[in-house]
Design a protein around this motif. Structure first.
Motif, short mmCIF file in Angstrom:
data_model
loop_
_atom_site.label_atom_id
_atom_site.label_comp_id
_atom_site.label_asym_id
_atom_site.label_seq_id
_atom_site.Cartn_x
_atom_site.Cartn_y
_atom_site.Cartn_z
N LYS A 193 0.72 -1.01 0.10
CA LYS A 193 0.03 -0.16 -0.15
C LYS A 193 0.54 1.33 -0.14
O LYS A 193 0.29 2.47 0.20
CB LYS A 193 -1.22 -0.23 1.64
N GLY A 194 1.99 1.24 0.16
CA GLY A 194 2.72 2.89 -0.15
C GLY A 194 3.34 2.68 1.26
O GLY A 194 3.48 4.39 0.98
N PHE A 195 3.23 2.53 2.78
CA PHE A 195 3.85 3.01 3.69
C PHE A 195 5.03 2.43 4.19
O PHE A 195 5.49 1.98 3.88
CB PHE A 195 2.79 2.47 4.52
N ASP A 196 5.46 4.12 4.65
CA ASP A 196 7.10 3.81 5.55
C ASP A 196 6.51 2.27 6.56
O ASP A 196 8.37 1.73 6.74
CB ASP A 196 7.45 4.77 5.89
N PHE A 197 5.93 3.28 7.51
CA PHE A 197 5.83 1.45 8.57
C PHE A 197 4.19 0.94 8.69
O PHE A 197 2.97 1.78 8.74
CB PHE A 197 5.92 2.72 10.36
N VAL A 198 4.63 0.03 9.60
CA VAL A 198 3.04 -0.59 10.13
C VAL A 198 3.49 -0.35 11.38
O VAL A 198 4.87 -0.97 11.93
CB VAL A 198 2.87 -2.01 9.40
N ALA A 199 2.77 -0.24 12.50
CA ALA A 199 2.96 -0.34 13.83
C ALA A 199 1.53 -0.35 14.79
O ALA A 199 0.98 -0.60 14.50
CB ALA A 199 3.40 1.22 14.34
N GLY A 200 2.01 -0.81 15.44
CA GLY A 200 0.67 -1.24 16.28
C GLY A 200 0.80 -0.42 18.24
O GLY A 200 1.83 -0.02 18.68
N LEU A 201 -0.29 -0.78 19.05
CA LEU A 201 0.17 -0.04 20.29
C LEU A 201 0.01 -1.43 20.83
O LEU A 201 -1.57 -2.08 20.77
CB LEU A 201 -0.93 1.60 20.34
N VAL A 202 0.40 -1.71 22.04
CA VAL A 202 0.80 -3.28 22.64
C VAL A 202 0.48 -2.73 24.09
O VAL A 202 1.21 -2.32 24.73
CB VAL A 202 1.75 -3.93 22.19
N ARG A 203 -0.25 -3.85 24.62
CA ARG A 203 -0.27 -4.16 26.25
C ARG A 203 0.82 -5.09 26.89
O ARG A 203 1.79 -5.43 25.70
CB ARG A 203 -1.21 -4.24 27.00
N HIS A 204 1.75 -3.84 27.82
CA HIS A 204 2.90 -4.99 28.15
C HIS A 204 2.93 -6.16 28.40
O HIS A 204 3.28 -6.52 27.70
CB HIS A 204 3.61 -3.58 29.13
#
Length: 241
Positions: free
Chosen positions: A150-161
């Motif tokens: 899709k042309g994105f530089d990063f794929v990221a997520g917010l994850v519980r510790h």
């Protein structure tokens, strides 16, 4: 069925197509048809019709409510792409990908992310009986491939510790920052984890990590079965102890 460079996300693109996958894929583990056979049992589909979106929301609510994490804020927006993973035609997991605003927490915390295009992974929910199986690795690998396509530089997520080690074990990069509390509970510490997806080498890394992950999971499962059979044979031969 979702394809990447004309190939199914769960097929032999992991190994067989040297024009798509670099030799780095096989550095960590030898080629094993048993591993590929297990991975092929899972298929990733983009959700498009209204009925499937209703099923997606029901799956999400069922998965998150028992954890005290469900909120209407977690439902997909019109900018989101939603996906389900099936095992023998049964939905066993969901996730979604959403472009984030330029001033997001990801831009502020990920090294080198300022001004870059970032795709957020969220709504990762897995049927309880499949937790600890190959599913998380399949989802994370596919998120990296889709982000690149899709042309994105990063794929990221917010994850519980508490569950961050599961994501890092697969190969995502954790960010050390002050604990965040963005998942609806001030007692929960949230952390950012990510893949770079702007270059082909980064996707080769994700593919190599995924095959290594799948190989370990499948091999250890087979070893556990061997040990169990051996213990049963010993009991039959020598009697119970």
């Amino acid at each position: 069925m979702i394809t990447y460079d004309g190939l199914h996300l769960e097929d032999d693109a992991i190994l067989a197509n040297r024009d798509v996958t670099s030799p780095i894929t096989l550095v960590a583990a030898p080629e094993d048809e048993t591993v590929l056979r297990e991975v092929r049992k899972y298929r990733t589909h983009e959700i498009e019709d209204v009925h499937e979106h209703d099923e997606y929301r029901e799956f999400l609510e069922k998965a998150l409510k028992p954890l005290g994490l469900y909120s209407a804020d977690f439902l997909p927006s019109s900018a989101s792409s939603c996906y389900k993973v099936t095992f023998r035609d049964e939905a066993v997991a969901i996730f979604r990908l959403t472009p984030v605003a330029p001033d997001s927490v990801f831009h502020r915390t990920i090294p080198g992310a300022s001004g870059k295009k970032i795709l957020q992974v969220n709504n990762v929910a897995v049927e309880q009986t499949y937790q600890g199986d190959l599913l998380l690795g399949i989802i994370l690998k596919n998120c990296a491939l889709l982000s690149h396509a899709k042309g994105f530089d990063f794929v990221a997520g917010l994850v519980r510790h508490e569950v961050l080690p599961l994501f890092v074990d697969f190969g995502t990069l954790p960010v050390r920052h002050e604990p965040l509390h963005l998942l609806g509970d001030s007692a929960i510490c949230d952390y950012v984890t990510y893949f770079r997806t702007d270059r082909r080498e980064h996707i080769d890394y994700a593919l190599a990590r995924s095959y290594h992950y799948f190989h370990r999971k499948v091999t250890m499962k087979r070893i556990a079965a061997d040990v169990k059979r051996s213990a049963l044979r010993a009991t039959d031969e020598f009697g119970s102890v």
